[in-house]
Motif scaffolding. Structure first.
Motif, PDB file in Angstrom:
ATOM      1  N   GLY A  16       0.827  -1.212   0.000  1.00  0.00           N
ATOM      2  CA  GLY A  16       0.000   0.000   0.000  1.00  0.00           C
ATOM      3  C   GLY A  16       0.857   1.257   0.000  1.00  0.00           C
ATOM      4  N   HIS A  17       1.889   1.275   0.821  1.00  0.00           N
ATOM      5  CA  HIS A  17       2.812   2.411   0.868  1.00  0.00           C
ATOM      6  C   HIS A  17       3.536   2.558  -0.477  1.00  0.00           C
ATOM      7  N   PHE A  18       3.959   1.446  -1.035  1.00  0.00           N
ATOM      8  CA  PHE A  18       4.649   1.455  -2.332  1.00  0.00           C
ATOM      9  C   PHE A  18       3.736   2.017  -3.425  1.00  0.00           C
ATOM     10  N   ARG A  19       2.482   1.587  -3.422  1.00  0.00           N
ATOM     11  CA  ARG A  19       1.519   2.078  -4.411  1.00  0.00           C
ATOM     12  C   ARG A  19       1.314   3.588  -4.269  1.00  0.00           C
ATOM     13  N   GLN A  20       1.216   4.077  -3.032  1.00  0.00           N
ATOM     14  CA  GLN A  20       1.061   5.526  -2.817  1.00  0.00           C
ATOM     15  C   GLN A  20       2.289   6.293  -3.307  1.00  0.00           C
ATOM     16  N   ALA A  21       3.459   5.764  -3.050  1.00  0.00           N
ATOM     17  CA  ALA A  21       4.681   6.420  -3.522  1.00  0.00           C
ATOM     18  C   ALA A  21       4.716   6.446  -5.050  1.00  0.00           C
ATOM     19  N   LEU A  22       4.341   5.346  -5.698  1.00  0.00           N
ATOM     20  CA  LEU A  22       4.300   5.312  -7.161  1.00  0.00           C
ATOM     21  C   LEU A  22       3.295   6.314  -7.709  1.00  0.00           C
ATOM     22  N   GLY A  23       2.209   6.537  -6.981  1.00  0.00           N
ATOM     23  CA  GLY A  23       1.169   7.472  -7.401  1.00  0.00           C
ATOM     24  C   GLY A  23       1.636   8.913  -7.472  1.00  0.00           C
ATOM     25  N   GLN A  24       2.805   9.205  -6.920  1.00  0.00           N
ATOM     26  CA  GLN A  24       3.350  10.557  -6.985  1.00  0.00           C
ATOM     27  C   GLN A  24       4.019  10.835  -8.320  1.00  0.00           C
ATOM     28  N   PHE A  25       4.204   9.792  -9.122  1.00  0.00           N
ATOM     29  CA  PHE A  25       4.790   9.953 -10.451  1.00  0.00           C
ATOM     30  C   PHE A  25       3.658  10.125 -11.455  1.00  0.00           C
ATOM     31  N   ALA A  26       3.595  11.275 -12.101  1.00  0.00           N
ATOM     32  CA  ALA A  26       2.554  11.521 -13.100  1.00  0.00           C
ATOM     33  C   ALA A  26       2.880  10.748 -14.371  1.00  0.00           C
ATOM     34  N   THR A  27       1.868  10.082 -14.915  1.00  0.00           N
ATOM     35  CA  THR A  27       2.062   9.315 -16.145  1.00  0.00           C
ATOM     36  C   THR A  27       0.989   9.683 -17.163  1.00  0.00           C
ATOM     37  N   GLY A  28       1.276   9.397 -18.399  1.00  0.00           N
ATOM     38  CA  GLY A  28       0.248   9.443 -19.412  1.00  0.00           C
ATOM     39  C   GLY A  28      -0.639   8.219 -19.253  1.00  0.00           C
ATOM     40  N   VAL A  29      -1.745   8.202 -19.978  1.00  0.00           N
ATOM     41  CA  VAL A  29      -2.681   7.089 -19.893  1.00  0.00           C
ATOM     42  C   VAL A  29      -2.861   6.512 -21.291  1.00  0.00           C
ATOM     43  N   THR A  30      -2.766   5.197 -21.392  1.00  0.00           N
ATOM     44  CA  THR A  30      -2.935   4.527 -22.676  1.00  0.00           C
ATOM     45  C   THR A  30      -4.031   3.483 -22.575  1.00  0.00           C
ATOM     46  N   VAL A  31      -4.588   3.135 -23.735  1.00  0.00           N
ATOM     47  CA  VAL A  31      -5.440   1.958 -23.862  1.00  0.00           C
ATOM     48  C   VAL A  31      -4.779   1.088 -24.924  1.00  0.00           C
ATOM     49  N   ILE A  32      -4.450  -0.136 -24.532  1.00  0.00           N
ATOM     50  CA  ILE A  32      -3.846  -1.101 -25.439  1.00  0.00           C
ATOM     51  C   ILE A  32      -4.995  -1.895 -26.053  1.00  0.00           C
TER      52      ILE A  32
END
Length: 167
Positions: A16-32
């Motif tokens: 959960g902590h790892f997921r929150q930390a990753l959420g601080q990185f802004a990413t683009g969004v794709t649909v494959i």
């Protein structure tokens, strides 16, 4: 050449902590998106997209090993990575759910190999399914880009668990 490293020590944090930390990185969004042998289409939302190489043109994305769509994407020869525009959050939400999607409500056109390209995407990459690498609880897909196009539009951004726009 050996590219493996000794194992890292056990993490000092939970997922959960790892997921929150990753959420601080802004990413683009794709649909494959891809087309099945029976002619039907499948798609999934992914923010794990990145360039790998210019020569040859390679990109990557990843998919959870337990995802229902794993057999589809690991078995098909081609797929399209659609980079969503800022006004396409509804498509990101639609393709992030499990099950069959109402493709009759999704505007698309077909690529050279018959793969669905989402209308209005700010960029798309038609890829040959070149290689796959299992790592942890995901598989990294490397696609060799056969064709790509773009429309200069503000992209859809995902940060902190929410969609945003640069506009």
């Amino acid at each position: 050449m050996n590219t493996s490293s000794p194992r890292a020590p056990a993490p000092t944090f939970d997922t959960g902590h790892f997921r929150q930390a990753l959420g601080q990185f802004a990413t683009g969004v794709t649909v494959i998106t891809t087309r099945l042998a029976d002619g039907s289409f499948r798609g999934l939302t992914a923010s794990s997209f990145n360039s790998v190489s210019l020569t040859p043109p390679l990109v990557l994305w990843s998919l959870g090993t337990n995802a229902n769509s794993m057999p589809i994407f690991s078995g098909n020869s081609h797929y399209v990575i659609n980079v969503l525009a800022a006004d396409q959050a509804h498509l990101a939400k639609l393709f992030s759910t499990r099950g069959d999607y109402p493709w009759d409500t999704v505007p698309y056109e077909l690529s050279r190999t018959g793969q669905p390209i989402l209308t209005g995407a700010c960029a798309w990459f038609e890829c040959h399914n070149r290689s796959r690498y299992p790592e942890g609880d995901h598989v990294i897909f490397v696609g060799e880009v056969e064709h790509c196009e773009f429309i200069p539009r503000p992209p859809l951004i995902f940060h902190g668990g929410q969609f945003h726009s640069l506009a």
